[in-house]
Design an enzyme around this catalytic site. Structure first.
Site, PDB file in Angstrom:
ATOM      1  CB  THR A  38      22.993 -24.523 -10.207  1.00 31.80           C
ATOM      2  OG1 THR A  38      22.389 -23.237 -10.357  1.00 31.80           O
ATOM      3  CG2 THR A  38      23.428 -24.704  -8.767  1.00 31.80           C
ATOM      4  CB  VAL A  69      17.543 -32.472  -4.902  1.00 25.94           C
ATOM      5  CG1 VAL A  69      18.803 -32.612  -4.046  1.00 25.94           C
ATOM      6  CG2 VAL A  69      16.295 -32.707  -4.058  1.00 25.94           C
ATOM      7  CB  ILE A 130      13.259 -25.935  -1.892  1.00 32.30           C
ATOM      8  CG1 ILE A 130      11.771 -26.187  -2.133  1.00 32.30           C
ATOM      9  CG2 ILE A 130      13.703 -26.534  -0.552  1.00 32.30           C
ATOM     10  CD1 ILE A 130      10.853 -25.523  -1.140  1.00 32.30           C
ATOM     11  CE  LYS A 141      22.777 -19.231  12.057  1.00 31.22           C
ATOM     12  NZ  LYS A 141      22.169 -20.527  12.470  1.00 31.22           N
ATOM     13  CE1 TYR A 237       3.268  17.303  -1.152  1.00 28.83           C
ATOM     14  CE2 TYR A 237       5.166  18.061  -2.407  1.00 28.83           C
ATOM     15  CZ  TYR A 237       3.816  18.134  -2.105  1.00 28.83           C
ATOM     16  OH  TYR A 237       3.020  19.035  -2.752  1.00 28.83           O
ATOM     17  CG  HIS A 297      -9.487  18.067   0.496  1.00 23.70           C
ATOM     18  ND1 HIS A 297      -8.122  18.035   0.393  1.00 23.70           N
ATOM     19  CD2 HIS A 297      -9.849  19.363   0.281  1.00 23.70           C
ATOM     20  CE1 HIS A 297      -7.663  19.246   0.140  1.00 23.70           C
ATOM     21  NE2 HIS A 297      -8.690  20.076   0.059  1.00 23.70           N
ATOM     22  CD  GLU A 349      -4.059  19.245  -8.421  1.00 23.09           C
ATOM     23  OE1 GLU A 349      -3.163  18.704  -9.102  1.00 23.09           O
ATOM     24  OE2 GLU A 349      -3.863  20.266  -7.735  1.00 23.09           O
ATOM     25  NE  ARG A 460     -26.538  10.249  11.069  1.00 22.14           N
ATOM     26  CZ  ARG A 460     -25.662   9.761  10.189  1.00 22.14           C
ATOM     27  NH1 ARG A 460     -25.843   9.986   8.907  1.00 22.14           N
ATOM     28  NH2 ARG A 460     -24.637   9.050  10.577  1.00 22.14           N
ATOM     29  CG  PHE A 491     -29.618   4.985  13.635  1.00 22.14           C
ATOM     30  CD1 PHE A 491     -29.471   6.049  14.528  1.00 22.14           C
ATOM     31  CD2 PHE A 491     -29.041   3.776  13.980  1.00 22.14           C
ATOM     32  CE1 PHE A 491     -28.758   5.926  15.700  1.00 22.14           C
ATOM     33  CE2 PHE A 491     -28.322   3.631  15.161  1.00 22.14           C
ATOM     34  CZ  PHE A 491     -28.182   4.711  16.025  1.00 22.14           C
TER      35      PHE A 491
END
Length: 542
Positions: A38, A69, A130, A141, A237, A297, A349, A460, A491
């Site tokens: 195309t 199109v 499209i 497919k 990792y 952490h 680090e 707490r 609270f």
């Protein structure tokens, strides 16, 4: 011996990005493969010496509607979708004079690139492909007989299979089809993400909701939550060495911590990303004040604001020097030579900041070769958080310092005298800082800096004891709770947690309130003459 390989004699090629297409062109020329193409793709292949048949010659119809199109025609799609192991399909192609394709090579209009460029809505819509997805899905497919290529990284493999005359096996074609379906799914998800943001449900459209459910904000929580991320890095990792991990990026966004520029040090690990992201978000809770966070952490072990970034770092580090060992440092201001000098002797680090003075960067790069040095130009912007659970995904708006109770003018004084100006500053600091501490969270602060943090406990009382213990365990034996302020992320269910802080010498406490025993908590503060404010807002962080 039965083979499922199908030689590649006829190919359909339609790609927006032309990079790497030379590899295919060379193979097409060597083998005399029939190529249908195309527009600009056909022009590029012809320039490379490939004999090309334009799609319009196959369809008998010119491209139209500004190129909207081109390939949407039975002469193309029947050639893609015909299962040539099916005798009836083969007979129908012969009846209609349509030739089958063995190979389809397609990449799509750059929708995400267009969005990121800041293009207007009309230009963005034009980059919703499209014909391309239709060809990709059709070929995928029909993997029984067609090989579909959407990834330019596969061009060399395709060229080799064209040149050796074997083509791909059924197993390989299915693998390529799986990649193609993932490609179009991600493409559609990206479009959906954009439309959900820019074309929300009109207020005039009413939809019934169940009586026990709140009204749904479909911009934030659409009925089908479709998002896509592109793999950027495979990490050494995960959280532990036996786990695998990778970093993925949102294709519609080119900013945020995940896009940090690394200026030095070893590659980032999974834990580095998690901790540094937490530190980065924490310091921006205090903007425009200069702030530094030290995180270990995924919890702060020090957080402070200062007149300079170096002062903020020294105050933050002083909160818990032991825990700062091997931690992550974030600053919301340019790192200066003075700060770099104070960071130098500390095993760290990662350090992340919006920028670095040239001499500070040189010092860190040369004297701390393993330190991961990150530059992130933009503050955190994410308004949505995700957490995976087994079989599902939880989605919520990001917890920011933007609730009504985060404004100290809305706080209610329930005990003691109104705090003086400096104490109010420390209370506001403590309240902002508590947002980034894992629940249950108690934080003690003085002079715009944390001095004791109790986090992640199942009650707490333990968090209160831990905050006091950490505030008072420096080598010089100083009692850093006396005259300090404290904050609680939720609270106090009983008076005992507040009493630990009161007995340790804090002079003011800020907490959400809302317990059925609030009055007992308030009374404990009143008896001790301690100032207490309630915010009506909590900041759980699990």
């Amino acid at each position: 011996m039965t083979t499922t390989n199908r030689p590649i004699r006829r190919a359909l090629v339609s790609v927006f990005h032309k990079e790497g297409i030379e590899v295919l062109a060379e193979a097409f020329i060597k083998t005399g493969t029939e190529v249908v193409s195309t527009g600009s793709t056909a022009k590029r292949l012809a320039e490379l010496g490939v004999k090309v048949t334009e799609v319009s010659e196959v369809t008998g119809f010119p491209e139209c509607l500004d190129g909207r199109v081109k390939t949407l025609d039975p002469h193309i799609h029947a050639g893609i979708l015909a299962d040539m192991t099916n005798e009836d399909h083969a007979a129908q192609l012969e009846k209609f004079g349509i030739k089958p394709f063995d190979l389809v090579v397609v990449n799509l209009y750059p929708f995400a690139d267009t969005v990121r460029s800041g293009a207007d809505e009309a230009a963005t819509i034009e980059k919703i492909d499209i014909g391309g997805p239709s060809m990709v899905r059709g070929a995928a497919k029909n993997s029984a007989t067609v090989a579909i290529i959407t990834d330019p990284n596969d061009y060399a493999l395709v060229a080799a299979r064209i040149e050796n005359g074997e083509g791909f096996s059924l197993e390989e074609r299915r693998w390529l089809a799986g990649k193609a379906f993932a490609h179009t799914a991600a493409y559609d998800a990206t479009i959906n993400e954009w439309t959900a943001k820019h074309w929300p449900k009109p207020l005039t459209v009413e939809q019934p909701t169940a009586e026990d459910e709140p009204e749904v904000n479909e911009t934030k929580f659409p009925a089908a939550f479709t998002r896509t991320w592109d793999r950027a890095h495979v990490l050494r990792y995960g959280e532990n060495p036996h786990q695998q991990a990778a970093l993925y990026l949102d294709p519609l966004n080119q900013d945020g911590f995940a896009h940090a520029e690394q200026l030095g040090g070893k590659p980032m690990s999974y834990n580095n990303y998690v901790d540094a992201d937490a530190a980065w978000r924490a310091v921006w809770d205090f903007a425009p004040q200069i702030a530094v966070a030290v995180v270990k952490h995924n919890n702060p072990c020090g957080l402070a604001v200062g007149a300079t970034v170096a002062e903020a770092h020294k105050k933050a580090h002083a909160c818990d020097p032991m825990s700062a060992y091997g931690g992550v440092i974030a600053a919301n201001s340019k790192v200066t030579m003075e700060m770099a000098e104070s960071v130098r002797p500390i095993f760290t680090e990662v350090i992340v900041a919006p920028d670095y003075d040239a001499d500070a960067l040189e010092l860190l790069q040369t004297k701390k070769k393993n330190l991961r040095i990150l530059k992130v130009s933009e503050p955190p912007k994410s308004k949505t958080q995700f957490r995976q659970i087994d079989g599902g995904l939880l989605v919520q708006s990001t917890d920011l310092i933007d609730a009504p109770g985060d404004n100290p003018n809305a706080w209610k004084l329930v005990s003691g005298e109104p705090a003086d100006e400096q104490t109010v500053k420390d209370l506001v600091f403590a309240w902002r800082a508590i947002r980034c501490v894992k629940s249950n969270a108690i934080l003690i602060a003085h002079d715009q800096a944390t001095v004791g943090i109790g986090m992640g406990q199942v009650n707490r009382v333990d968090s209160a004891n831990l905050s006091v213990e950490r505030a008072n365990t420096l080598a010089d034996g100083a009692n850093r709770t006396k005259g300090a302020v404290a904050a609680s992320d939720a609270f106090f269910p009983f008076a005992d947690g507040a009493e630990i802080l009161i007995n340790a010498g804090v002079k003011a406490i800020v907490q959400p309130g809302g317990s059925i025993r609030d009055e007992e908590v308030f009374e404990a503060a009143r008896k001790a003459g301690v100032t207490m404010y309630v915010t009506g807002t909590r900041h759980f962080f699990h």
